[in-house]
Scaffold this motif. Sequence first.
Motif, PDB file in Angstrom:
ATOM      1  N   GLN A 289     -18.155 -24.336   5.344  1.00  0.00           N
ATOM      2  CA  GLN A 289     -17.658 -25.466   4.545  1.00  0.00           C
ATOM      3  C   GLN A 289     -16.793 -24.961   3.392  1.00  0.00           C
ATOM      4  OE1 GLN A 289     -21.283 -27.478   3.445  1.00  0.00           O
ATOM      5  NE2 GLN A 289     -21.350 -28.696   5.335  1.00  0.00           N
ATOM      6  N   PHE A 290     -17.232 -23.883   2.756  1.00  0.00           N
ATOM      7  CA  PHE A 290     -16.445 -23.311   1.662  1.00  0.00           C
ATOM      8  C   PHE A 290     -15.104 -22.811   2.185  1.00  0.00           C
ATOM      9  CE2 PHE A 290     -15.128 -19.868  -1.179  1.00  0.00           C
ATOM     10  CZ  PHE A 290     -15.242 -20.479  -2.417  1.00  0.00           C
ATOM     11  N   SER A 291     -15.113 -22.182   3.341  1.00  0.00           N
ATOM     12  CA  SER A 291     -13.877 -21.685   3.942  1.00  0.00           C
ATOM     13  C   SER A 291     -12.925 -22.835   4.249  1.00  0.00           C
ATOM     14  CB  SER A 291     -14.195 -20.906   5.219  1.00  0.00           C
ATOM     15  OG  SER A 291     -13.023 -20.384   5.800  1.00  0.00           O
ATOM     16  N   ALA A 292     -13.481 -23.940   4.757  1.00  0.00           N
ATOM     17  CA  ALA A 292     -12.651 -25.106   5.078  1.00  0.00           C
ATOM     18  C   ALA A 292     -12.038 -25.694   3.813  1.00  0.00           C
ATOM     19  CB  ALA A 292     -13.483 -26.163   5.805  1.00  0.00           C
ATOM     20  N   LEU A 293     -12.829 -25.761   2.722  1.00  0.00           N
ATOM     21  CA  LEU A 293     -12.313 -26.279   1.452  1.00  0.00           C
ATOM     22  C   LEU A 293     -11.236 -25.347   0.890  1.00  0.00           C
ATOM     23  CD1 LEU A 293     -15.642 -27.475  -0.228  1.00  0.00           C
ATOM     24  CD2 LEU A 293     -13.753 -28.934   0.535  1.00  0.00           C
ATOM     25  N   SER A 294     -11.419 -24.040   1.046  1.00  0.00           N
ATOM     26  CA  SER A 294     -10.418 -23.077   0.574  1.00  0.00           C
ATOM     27  C   SER A 294      -9.111 -23.238   1.341  1.00  0.00           C
ATOM     28  CB  SER A 294     -10.948 -21.648   0.746  1.00  0.00           C
ATOM     29  OG  SER A 294     -12.114 -21.443  -0.018  1.00  0.00           O
ATOM     30  N   PHE A 297      -7.372 -26.379   0.155  1.00  0.00           N
ATOM     31  CA  PHE A 297      -6.756 -26.147  -1.153  1.00  0.00           C
ATOM     32  C   PHE A 297      -5.461 -25.354  -0.994  1.00  0.00           C
ATOM     33  CE2 PHE A 297      -6.861 -23.387  -5.134  1.00  0.00           C
ATOM     34  CZ  PHE A 297      -6.286 -24.353  -5.950  1.00  0.00           C
ATOM     35  N   ALA A 298      -5.499 -24.313  -0.162  1.00  0.00           N
ATOM     36  CA  ALA A 298      -4.313 -23.498   0.072  1.00  0.00           C
ATOM     37  C   ALA A 298      -3.192 -24.307   0.705  1.00  0.00           C
ATOM     38  CB  ALA A 298      -4.681 -22.305   0.955  1.00  0.00           C
ATOM     39  N   GLN A 299      -3.537 -25.189   1.618  1.00  0.00           N
ATOM     40  CA  GLN A 299      -2.524 -26.019   2.273  1.00  0.00           C
ATOM     41  C   GLN A 299      -1.858 -26.962   1.276  1.00  0.00           C
ATOM     42  OE1 GLN A 299      -4.852 -27.786   5.411  1.00  0.00           O
ATOM     43  NE2 GLN A 299      -4.325 -26.166   6.892  1.00  0.00           N
ATOM     44  N   LEU A 300      -2.655 -27.503   0.359  1.00  0.00           N
ATOM     45  CA  LEU A 300      -2.081 -28.380  -0.678  1.00  0.00           C
ATOM     46  C   LEU A 300      -1.106 -27.608  -1.555  1.00  0.00           C
ATOM     47  CD1 LEU A 300      -5.280 -30.376  -1.740  1.00  0.00           C
ATOM     48  CD2 LEU A 300      -3.256 -31.321  -0.610  1.00  0.00           C
ATOM     49  N   LEU A 301      -1.460 -26.377  -1.895  1.00  0.00           N
ATOM     50  CA  LEU A 301      -0.598 -25.566  -2.748  1.00  0.00           C
ATOM     51  C   LEU A 301       0.693 -25.170  -2.032  1.00  0.00           C
ATOM     52  CD1 LEU A 301      -3.186 -23.177  -4.451  1.00  0.00           C
ATOM     53  CD2 LEU A 301      -1.878 -24.963  -5.577  1.00  0.00           C
ATOM     54  N   ARG A 302       0.610 -24.982  -0.731  1.00  0.00           N
ATOM     55  CA  ARG A 302       1.774 -24.538   0.033  1.00  0.00           C
ATOM     56  C   ARG A 302       2.656 -25.690   0.495  1.00  0.00           C
ATOM     57  NH1 ARG A 302      -1.856 -20.190   3.496  1.00  0.00           N
ATOM     58  NH2 ARG A 302      -1.612 -18.428   2.063  1.00  0.00           N
ATOM     59  N   ASP A 303       2.246 -26.894   0.173  1.00  0.00           N
ATOM     60  CA  ASP A 303       3.064 -28.053   0.520  1.00  0.00           C
ATOM     61  C   ASP A 303       4.411 -27.948  -0.207  1.00  0.00           C
ATOM     62  OD1 ASP A 303       4.017 -30.997  -0.027  1.00  0.00           O
ATOM     63  OD2 ASP A 303       2.583 -31.147   1.617  1.00  0.00           O
ATOM     64  N   PRO A 306       3.823 -29.994  -3.770  1.00  0.00           N
ATOM     65  CA  PRO A 306       2.390 -30.105  -4.068  1.00  0.00           C
ATOM     66  C   PRO A 306       2.106 -31.115  -5.169  1.00  0.00           C
ATOM     67  CG  PRO A 306       3.293 -28.044  -4.911  1.00  0.00           C
ATOM     68  CD  PRO A 306       4.360 -28.658  -4.069  1.00  0.00           C
ATOM     69  N   GLN A 307       1.033 -31.881  -4.990  1.00  0.00           N
ATOM     70  CA  GLN A 307       0.639 -32.900  -5.957  1.00  0.00           C
ATOM     71  C   GLN A 307      -0.468 -32.355  -6.854  1.00  0.00           C
ATOM     72  OE1 GLN A 307       2.316 -35.950  -6.146  1.00  0.00           O
ATOM     73  NE2 GLN A 307       3.617 -34.791  -4.711  1.00  0.00           N
ATOM     74  N   LEU A 308      -0.240 -32.391  -8.153  1.00  0.00           N
ATOM     75  CA  LEU A 308      -1.179 -31.810  -9.107  1.00  0.00           C
ATOM     76  C   LEU A 308      -2.569 -32.438  -8.982  1.00  0.00           C
ATOM     77  CD1 LEU A 308      -1.791 -29.947 -11.491  1.00  0.00           C
ATOM     78  CD2 LEU A 308      -0.963 -31.748 -13.016  1.00  0.00           C
ATOM     79  N   ALA A 309      -2.633 -33.769  -8.884  1.00  0.00           N
ATOM     80  CA  ALA A 309      -3.932 -34.439  -8.841  1.00  0.00           C
ATOM     81  C   ALA A 309      -4.734 -34.006  -7.619  1.00  0.00           C
ATOM     82  CB  ALA A 309      -3.743 -35.953  -8.841  1.00  0.00           C
ATOM     83  N   ALA A 310      -4.075 -33.905  -6.485  1.00  0.00           N
ATOM     84  CA  ALA A 310      -4.765 -33.511  -5.258  1.00  0.00           C
ATOM     85  C   ALA A 310      -5.225 -32.058  -5.348  1.00  0.00           C
ATOM     86  CB  ALA A 310      -3.844 -33.701  -4.055  1.00  0.00           C
ATOM     87  N   CYS A 311      -4.393 -31.199  -5.922  1.00  0.00           N
ATOM     88  CA  CYS A 311      -4.767 -29.792  -6.072  1.00  0.00           C
ATOM     89  C   CYS A 311      -5.951 -29.641  -7.020  1.00  0.00           C
ATOM     90  CB  CYS A 311      -3.584 -28.982  -6.577  1.00  0.00           C
ATOM     91  SG  CYS A 311      -2.217 -28.822  -5.392  1.00  0.00           S
ATOM     92  N   THR A 312      -5.935 -30.415  -8.098  1.00  0.00           N
ATOM     93  CA  THR A 312      -7.031 -30.364  -9.064  1.00  0.00           C
ATOM     94  C   THR A 312      -8.343 -30.789  -8.416  1.00  0.00           C
ATOM     95  OG1 THR A 312      -5.531 -30.820 -10.916  1.00  0.00           O
ATOM     96  CG2 THR A 312      -7.868 -31.259 -11.264  1.00  0.00           C
ATOM     97  N   ALA A 363      -3.099 -19.586  -3.874  1.00  0.00           N
ATOM     98  CA  ALA A 363      -3.735 -19.913  -2.598  1.00  0.00           C
ATOM     99  C   ALA A 363      -4.352 -18.678  -1.961  1.00  0.00           C
ATOM    100  CB  ALA A 363      -2.709 -20.541  -1.655  1.00  0.00           C
ATOM    101  N   GLN A 364      -3.615 -17.577  -1.983  1.00  0.00           N
ATOM    102  CA  GLN A 364      -4.105 -16.342  -1.370  1.00  0.00           C
ATOM    103  C   GLN A 364      -5.357 -15.840  -2.073  1.00  0.00           C
ATOM    104  OE1 GLN A 364      -2.889 -15.177   1.459  1.00  0.00           O
ATOM    105  NE2 GLN A 364      -4.598 -13.712   1.456  1.00  0.00           N
ATOM    106  N   SER A 365      -5.412 -15.986  -3.393  1.00  0.00           N
ATOM    107  CA  SER A 365      -6.575 -15.534  -4.151  1.00  0.00           C
ATOM    108  C   SER A 365      -7.831 -16.273  -3.723  1.00  0.00           C
ATOM    109  CB  SER A 365      -6.328 -15.740  -5.653  1.00  0.00           C
ATOM    110  OG  SER A 365      -7.481 -15.435  -6.403  1.00  0.00           O
ATOM    111  N   TYR A 366      -7.725 -17.586  -3.539  1.00  0.00           N
ATOM    112  CA  TYR A 366      -8.907 -18.371  -3.168  1.00  0.00           C
ATOM    113  C   TYR A 366      -9.258 -18.218  -1.692  1.00  0.00           C
ATOM    114  CZ  TYR A 366      -9.248 -20.321  -7.798  1.00  0.00           C
ATOM    115  OH  TYR A 366      -9.431 -20.447  -9.164  1.00  0.00           O
ATOM    116  N   LEU A 367      -8.272 -17.952  -0.862  1.00  0.00           N
ATOM    117  CA  LEU A 367      -8.566 -17.649   0.537  1.00  0.00           C
ATOM    118  C   LEU A 367      -9.311 -16.315   0.644  1.00  0.00           C
ATOM    119  CD1 LEU A 367      -5.251 -18.757   2.293  1.00  0.00           C
ATOM    120  CD2 LEU A 367      -7.509 -19.832   2.510  1.00  0.00           C
ATOM    121  N   ARG A 368      -8.966 -15.392  -0.241  1.00  0.00           N
ATOM    122  CA  ARG A 368      -9.668 -14.114  -0.255  1.00  0.00           C
ATOM    123  C   ARG A 368     -11.138 -14.331  -0.609  1.00  0.00           C
ATOM    124  NH1 ARG A 368      -8.398  -8.947  -4.250  1.00  0.00           N
ATOM    125  NH2 ARG A 368      -9.768  -7.453  -3.195  1.00  0.00           N
TER     126      ARG A 368
END
Length: 401
Positions: A289-294, A297-303, A306-312, A363-368
């Motif tokens: 689940q954590f991996s899926a959320l990461s 999050f990365a996909q939102l950042l790479r859009d 990117p929308q700030l509210a959604a990323c937050t 994004a890469q940091s949180y995927l790590r």
Amino acid sequence: MSLSSPPLPFSSLSRQRVSFAIVAQITHAIAQGTMPLGSCLPTEPQLMEQFGVGRNALREAIKILEAFGLVVIRRGSGTFLQDTCTFDLLAPLFLRLLWTAPSHQDLTDAFQALAHAQQALDKPAAGRSPAPQDETIFSQLVTLVHSLFRGQGAPAAPCLNNAPWTSEKLPASRRIFWQMVKDLADQTIAPGDKLPTEQALMERFSVSRNVVREAIKALEATGIVEIRRPEGTFVSPCNDTFPTFVDTGVYSRILAHHGSGQFLRLKICLRDAVFYTASEKASLEGRQQFSALSTAFAQLLRDPAPQLAACTAALDALNNQLSLLCANPLLQQTEQVILDISAQSRHNFLVKALQTGRQKEVAQSYLRDADILMTRDRAAIPAAMEQKLSLWLSLNIMESP
């Protein structure tokens, strides 16, 4: 100097809450930047006129602010707003830990995780000199946590003598405040117990009635005690929230003013401890689940846009999930204090990442993080946390808006 916002309608408040209302006004003004950090407060007569209150209510409010580390009283000079990041500023926020009631295993796990984070702190990255251990905010927090749970068999901290209540320089009311905390830590008093009478406390500490009342008011403000008229003063049966009358934005502003590096290192050390525990406790499903959320999050950042509210929202979901996977009430509550007062820094972090085009790096940091958790590679945690700290510092996320 005067407050920019009009006084609250004190006539509609019960008498014992007037001091809380004054604290609310002052902390809100600091958080909004209308009362400059480091400045001297107006005189007592000026503040009494501003708020429309008596001297006793005003002094109670000042003592509460002092107990929270938000003001410094300099005899002969005046009362000054705090402008540095000190442990005294943060210590009262962690007293909710006394109500977590961790099991023996919870304590063992928590202190192992904190020791892991301390080891990483003692081995700083190249080019950065380590601060003496007893001077870092994290090290002082670890001392406090050890002190708060020594009555429950917590292992002794190497620097336990540096617990807040050991200082001989404390004003009388603060000495009583911390002695009551020590009594809770030693389990000589417990949630729900009735405190000794004012007269008994006056005799115990050899102080006047006013000093005892100042200490009790500060304990009430922190949520440690409840005043139940006419029964007496009791240790609160529960204290798992931060006082609503204190604007937590004040801490972001003070921490940003001078203490960003120290505070961010505190944040990263706590994340290290939580990550260390989650890597052992989390089920495969939880880690997935954590991996899926990461990934989300990365996909939102790479859009492309990117929308700030959604990323937050996605970043908050990641933090919440990691806390759940940690499954340790002591670490969860400790980290929650920091999350509560660093909402602005998380916002700044994402804003500046998007403004500077560094969202892919974030994004890469949180995927790590997700990779480390999935593989339970504890040895990789310190390097990952150091990299994240460098990222936070480079984006200067504690900068005031």
